[in-house]
Motif scaffolding. Sequence first.
Motif, short mmCIF file in Angstrom:
data_model
loop_
_atom_site.label_atom_id
_atom_site.label_comp_id
_atom_site.label_asym_id
_atom_site.label_seq_id
_atom_site.Cartn_x
_atom_site.Cartn_y
_atom_site.Cartn_z
N ARG A 150 0.83 -1.21 0.00
CA ARG A 150 0.00 0.00 0.00
C ARG A 150 0.87 1.26 0.00
NH1 ARG A 150 -2.10 0.50 5.05
NH2 ARG A 150 -0.69 2.22 5.36
N GLN A 151 1.95 1.23 0.80
CA GLN A 151 2.85 2.38 0.84
C GLN A 151 3.55 2.58 -0.50
OE1 GLN A 151 5.45 1.91 4.24
NE2 GLN A 151 3.82 2.43 5.68
N ALA A 152 3.90 1.48 -1.16
CA ALA A 152 4.53 1.58 -2.49
C ALA A 152 3.56 2.21 -3.48
CB ALA A 152 4.97 0.20 -2.97
N VAL A 153 2.32 1.77 -3.46
CA VAL A 153 1.31 2.34 -4.35
C VAL A 153 1.12 3.82 -4.05
CG1 VAL A 153 -1.14 2.28 -4.99
CG2 VAL A 153 0.15 0.14 -4.78
N SER A 212 6.00 3.15 12.81
CA SER A 212 4.65 3.51 12.35
C SER A 212 3.90 2.29 11.83
CB SER A 212 4.70 4.62 11.30
OG SER A 212 5.35 4.17 10.13
N ILE A 213 4.60 1.35 11.20
CA ILE A 213 3.95 0.11 10.74
C ILE A 213 3.50 -0.71 11.94
CG2 ILE A 213 4.29 -2.07 9.52
CD1 ILE A 213 6.26 -0.52 7.68
N GLN A 226 12.70 1.83 -4.12
CA GLN A 226 13.30 2.78 -3.19
C GLN A 226 12.32 3.81 -2.62
OE1 GLN A 226 17.06 4.28 -4.51
NE2 GLN A 226 17.84 2.24 -4.94
N PHE A 227 11.54 3.35 -1.66
CA PHE A 227 10.67 4.24 -0.92
C PHE A 227 10.94 4.01 0.57
CE2 PHE A 227 8.33 0.36 -1.65
CZ PHE A 227 7.65 0.11 -0.47
N PHE A 228 10.66 5.04 1.36
CA PHE A 228 10.96 4.98 2.79
C PHE A 228 9.82 4.33 3.56
CE2 PHE A 228 14.07 8.20 1.69
CZ PHE A 228 15.15 7.79 2.45
N ILE A 229 10.20 3.54 4.56
CA ILE A 229 9.24 2.98 5.51
C ILE A 229 9.74 3.30 6.91
CG2 ILE A 229 8.51 1.13 3.97
CD1 ILE A 229 10.19 -0.79 5.82
#
Length: 85
Positions: free
Chosen positions: A16-19, A33-34, A26-29
Amino acid sequence: MGILAMSRTILSVLLRQAVDSGTIKQFFIDYKSIMDELEITDRKKFIVCIEYLTGKRYIQIVRREDDDSARLITLLPEAIDFLEG
């Protein structure tokens, strides 16, 4: 919840975060928070799930930030197959 079920749930959040970010590359997580979103209280079990997802080549940790919780990751195509296949 077992490791496999928890890993699948975590992976769903990552997808969901990637979308939301518009890319699987390369996106931040943020681990904290997860964990808060999924109401996971056992950090060690969460880390085992992340290690499982990495070992199965569903995610790749590109870079660890100074914050112990932040990671730059890539979501690999196998992750989508695992969730939606």
